[in-house]
Design a protein around this motif. Structure first.
Motif, PDB file in Angstrom:
ATOM      1  N   PRO A 154      19.290  -6.124 -33.175  1.00  0.00           N
ATOM      2  CA  PRO A 154      20.331  -5.624 -34.087  1.00  0.00           C
ATOM      3  C   PRO A 154      21.182  -4.522 -33.474  1.00  0.00           C
ATOM      4  CG  PRO A 154      18.142  -4.938 -34.813  1.00  0.00           C
ATOM      5  CD  PRO A 154      17.947  -5.968 -33.749  1.00  0.00           C
ATOM      6  N   LEU A 155      20.610  -3.723 -32.567  1.00  0.00           N
ATOM      7  CA  LEU A 155      21.386  -2.683 -31.903  1.00  0.00           C
ATOM      8  C   LEU A 155      22.420  -3.297 -30.968  1.00  0.00           C
ATOM      9  CD1 LEU A 155      18.546  -0.130 -31.101  1.00  0.00           C
ATOM     10  CD2 LEU A 155      20.406   0.172 -32.747  1.00  0.00           C
ATOM     11  N   LEU A 156      22.000  -4.277 -30.175  1.00  0.00           N
ATOM     12  CA  LEU A 156      22.942  -4.905 -29.242  1.00  0.00           C
ATOM     13  C   LEU A 156      23.999  -5.707 -29.993  1.00  0.00           C
ATOM     14  CD1 LEU A 156      20.555  -6.019 -26.336  1.00  0.00           C
ATOM     15  CD2 LEU A 156      21.947  -3.950 -26.544  1.00  0.00           C
ATOM     16  N   GLU A 157      23.620  -6.322 -31.124  1.00  0.00           N
ATOM     17  CA  GLU A 157      24.614  -7.026 -31.937  1.00  0.00           C
ATOM     18  C   GLU A 157      25.610  -6.045 -32.549  1.00  0.00           C
ATOM     19  OE1 GLU A 157      22.113 -10.968 -33.433  1.00  0.00           O
ATOM     20  OE2 GLU A 157      21.984  -9.094 -34.598  1.00  0.00           O
ATOM     21  N   GLU A 158      25.118  -4.893 -33.009  1.00  0.00           N
ATOM     22  CA  GLU A 158      26.012  -3.871 -33.559  1.00  0.00           C
ATOM     23  C   GLU A 158      27.010  -3.401 -32.510  1.00  0.00           C
ATOM     24  OE1 GLU A 158      25.863   0.803 -35.112  1.00  0.00           O
ATOM     25  OE2 GLU A 158      23.998  -0.288 -34.727  1.00  0.00           O
ATOM     26  N   ALA A 159      26.506  -3.111 -31.311  1.00  0.00           N
ATOM     27  CA  ALA A 159      27.385  -2.627 -30.244  1.00  0.00           C
ATOM     28  C   ALA A 159      28.422  -3.670 -29.870  1.00  0.00           C
ATOM     29  CB  ALA A 159      26.555  -2.240 -29.024  1.00  0.00           C
ATOM     30  N   LEU A 160      28.008  -4.927 -29.789  1.00  0.00           N
ATOM     31  CA  LEU A 160      28.935  -5.988 -29.399  1.00  0.00           C
ATOM     32  C   LEU A 160      30.028  -6.178 -30.440  1.00  0.00           C
ATOM     33  CD1 LEU A 160      29.958  -8.262 -27.689  1.00  0.00           C
ATOM     34  CD2 LEU A 160      28.138  -9.728 -28.601  1.00  0.00           C
ATOM     35  N   GLN A 161      29.652  -6.282 -31.693  1.00  0.00           N
ATOM     36  CA  GLN A 161      30.657  -6.488 -32.745  1.00  0.00           C
ATOM     37  C   GLN A 161      31.641  -5.331 -32.819  1.00  0.00           C
ATOM     38  OE1 GLN A 161      29.072  -7.395 -36.647  1.00  0.00           O
ATOM     39  NE2 GLN A 161      31.003  -6.937 -37.668  1.00  0.00           N
ATOM     40  N   ILE A 178      28.692  -7.756 -24.143  1.00  0.00           N
ATOM     41  CA  ILE A 178      28.555  -9.213 -24.104  1.00  0.00           C
ATOM     42  C   ILE A 178      27.445  -9.607 -23.132  1.00  0.00           C
ATOM     43  CG2 ILE A 178      29.703 -11.378 -23.471  1.00  0.00           C
ATOM     44  CD1 ILE A 178      32.355 -10.027 -24.321  1.00  0.00           C
ATOM     45  N   ASN A 179      27.473  -8.997 -21.961  1.00  0.00           N
ATOM     46  CA  ASN A 179      26.463  -9.283 -20.953  1.00  0.00           C
ATOM     47  C   ASN A 179      25.066  -8.923 -21.461  1.00  0.00           C
ATOM     48  OD1 ASN A 179      25.728  -9.732 -17.922  1.00  0.00           O
ATOM     49  ND2 ASN A 179      24.832  -7.752 -18.436  1.00  0.00           N
ATOM     50  N   PRO A 196      27.081 -19.146 -22.935  1.00  0.00           N
ATOM     51  CA  PRO A 196      28.509 -18.839 -23.146  1.00  0.00           C
ATOM     52  C   PRO A 196      28.807 -17.347 -23.101  1.00  0.00           C
ATOM     53  CG  PRO A 196      27.480 -19.600 -25.185  1.00  0.00           C
ATOM     54  CD  PRO A 196      26.515 -19.881 -24.079  1.00  0.00           C
ATOM     55  N   LEU A 197      27.875 -16.507 -23.504  1.00  0.00           N
ATOM     56  CA  LEU A 197      28.095 -15.064 -23.434  1.00  0.00           C
ATOM     57  C   LEU A 197      28.129 -14.592 -21.982  1.00  0.00           C
ATOM     58  CD1 LEU A 197      25.783 -13.841 -26.338  1.00  0.00           C
ATOM     59  CD2 LEU A 197      28.281 -13.857 -26.305  1.00  0.00           C
ATOM     60  N   LEU A 198      27.185 -15.052 -21.178  1.00  0.00           N
ATOM     61  CA  LEU A 198      27.163 -14.633 -19.772  1.00  0.00           C
ATOM     62  C   LEU A 198      28.367 -15.185 -19.017  1.00  0.00           C
ATOM     63  CD1 LEU A 198      23.349 -14.943 -18.931  1.00  0.00           C
ATOM     64  CD2 LEU A 198      24.669 -12.898 -19.521  1.00  0.00           C
ATOM     65  N   GLU A 199      28.801 -16.391 -19.358  1.00  0.00           N
ATOM     66  CA  GLU A 199      29.994 -16.955 -18.716  1.00  0.00           C
ATOM     67  C   GLU A 199      31.245 -16.185 -19.128  1.00  0.00           C
ATOM     68  OE1 GLU A 199      28.738 -21.642 -18.038  1.00  0.00           O
ATOM     69  OE2 GLU A 199      29.638 -21.047 -19.949  1.00  0.00           O
ATOM     70  N   GLU A 200      31.342 -15.834 -20.401  1.00  0.00           N
ATOM     71  CA  GLU A 200      32.496 -15.063 -20.875  1.00  0.00           C
ATOM     72  C   GLU A 200      32.565 -13.709 -20.163  1.00  0.00           C
ATOM     73  OE1 GLU A 200      34.216 -12.887 -24.947  1.00  0.00           O
ATOM     74  OE2 GLU A 200      32.341 -14.040 -25.023  1.00  0.00           O
ATOM     75  N   ALA A 201      31.435 -13.024 -20.092  1.00  0.00           N
ATOM     76  CA  ALA A 201      31.405 -11.706 -19.451  1.00  0.00           C
ATOM     77  C   ALA A 201      31.797 -11.804 -17.982  1.00  0.00           C
ATOM     78  CB  ALA A 201      30.019 -11.082 -19.588  1.00  0.00           C
ATOM     79  N   LEU A 202      31.264 -12.805 -17.290  1.00  0.00           N
ATOM     80  CA  LEU A 202      31.545 -12.930 -15.863  1.00  0.00           C
ATOM     81  C   LEU A 202      33.012 -13.252 -15.607  1.00  0.00           C
ATOM     82  CD1 LEU A 202      30.889 -13.045 -12.922  1.00  0.00           C
ATOM     83  CD2 LEU A 202      29.976 -15.366 -13.246  1.00  0.00           C
TER      84      LEU A 202
END
Length: 394
Positions: A154-161, A178-179, A196-202
């Protein structure tokens, strides 16, 4: 007996580096370059004599391990001792000191500092301030490293959003989030969701930061290891090779990022059946990590396990056993009995004992690992399924 002596100017420079996010990374880079083999005296003859005595009496590997460990402990004590209590929560130093401890593998010590920084930033700056969001990310990362992935998510989701909304999809902070989310999903066994998240970040990092930025190289490595986990070795190899070569050139052969990539390349070559090429890479990574990070750093323990796995694969079971025993004991002590990495190592130890014909010793380890992995990772995680197959075969 070693002592660390710093001039007042050196102390000030260290504190300045630790207080600034950009310079903070320079501390870790400097520590990775510690190597007594390169030490010099004013008199070249003295250098030769002292190094010969040091090699014979202590050994360069052991000496580097001692010196690097002493430096890390001294730097942390120096920073904590000079930080006034009234400044703790509001100071960038407390956050970066927590990050330094995290990078050093001292997760239990890092956690309260990062929690303190996050709490104060939420109260004084608000939930959407960039510094607060950075602390949210940091807290998620340390919980993830401690094996508390459900608390981290939930922390990483909060930061990403929040970073997507506040900064846009291509801001460096957003790309980091994202990474991080992709890496967490990968570790949770949700490989298709992670990709898809790792591809987007890269892709975005290549376009905005360049191909050889440290953050880009980390993303290249992350996507490469994901493809390895998915069994797509042909796609993984050029990424792992690109990351390793660029990290050697830009960060140096002993930087923590480089050493992780060396180990990853060893795992890839092992999976491709190139065992002779894999072994020197695993040995290089492990020796350098023992020297620069210490024997009980999480990265070092992972490399011990990787070398043990390789030795088991090539049939050198007696050589593999002390490595397996070392990593299991150290992970039990430092990460706990229910950390995912510990459980994988326990399962590996059981599999080794089974291969050695010691079925009575193997069974309780395989049963312990399977039961705990099921509880912590769930029935569908690849580690759970693999541990179950091992026990069925036994």
């Amino acid at each position: 007996q070693f002592d660390v002596v710093m001039s007042s100017a050196q102390q000030a420079a260290f504190e300045a580096a630790l207080s600034l996010r950009t310079d903070f990374k320079s501390i870790l880079a400097s520590l990775s370059k510690v190597d007594v083999r390169k030490a010099k005296c004013r008199n070249p003859e003295d250098t030769k004599t002292i190094l010969n005595e040091l090699e014979q009496g202590v050994g360069f590997v052991e000496c580097n391990t001692l010196v690097s460990g002493l430096l890390r402990e001294a730097l942390v004590a120096q920073a904590l001792g000079r930080l006034a209590a009234a400044e703790r929560g509001r100071s960038a130093l407390i956050n970066n000191l927590g990050l330094l401890l995290y990078e050093m593998g001292k997760l239990e010590e890092a956690r309260p500092l990062l929690e303190e920084a996050l709490q104060v930033r939420r109260e004084t700056l608000g939930d959407r301030h960039l510094s607060t969001l950075a602390s949210v990310n940091n807290m998620g990362n340390v919980l993830q490293a401690m094996g508390k992935r459900k608390e981290a998510r939930p922390l990483l989701e909060e930061a990403l959003q929040a970073t997507r909304e506040a900064l846009g999809d291509r801001h460096p902070n957003t790309l980091t989030s994202i990474n991080n989310m992709g890496v967490l999903l990968k570790e949770m066994g949700q490989l298709k969701e992670a990709r898809p998240l790792l591809e987007e970040a890269l892709q975005a990092k290549r376009e905005t930061l360049g191909n050889r930025h440290r953050s880009t190289l980390a993303s290249i490595s992350n996507l490469g290891t994901l493809l390895m986990d998915m069994g797509q070795l042909g796609e993984a190899r050029p990424l792992c090779k690109e990351a390793l070569q660029a990290q050697r050139e830009t960060l140096g052969n002993r930087h923590p990022d480089t050493l992780v990539s060396i180990g990853n390349m060893g795992v890839l070559l092992k999976a491709m059946g190139k065992l002779g090429e894999a072994r020197p890479l695993h040995e290089e990574a492990l020796q350098a990590q023992r020297e620069t990070l210490g024997d009980r750093h999480p990265d070092t323990l992972v490399s011990i396990g990787k070398l043990g796995n390789l030795l088991k694969t090539i049939g050198q079971l007696e050589e593999a056993r002390p490595l397996y025993e070392e990593v299991v004991q150290a992970q039990r002590d430092t990460l706990g009995d229910r950390h995912a990495s510990t459980l994988v190592s326990i399962s590996n130890m059981g599999a080794l004992l089974k291969a050695m014909g010691k079925l009575g010793e193997a069974r309780p380890l395989l049963e312990e690992a399977l039961q705990a992995i099921r509880k912590t990772l769930g029935d569908k995680h690849p580690h759970t399924q693999f541990a179950a197959r091992r026990l069925r075969v036994l």
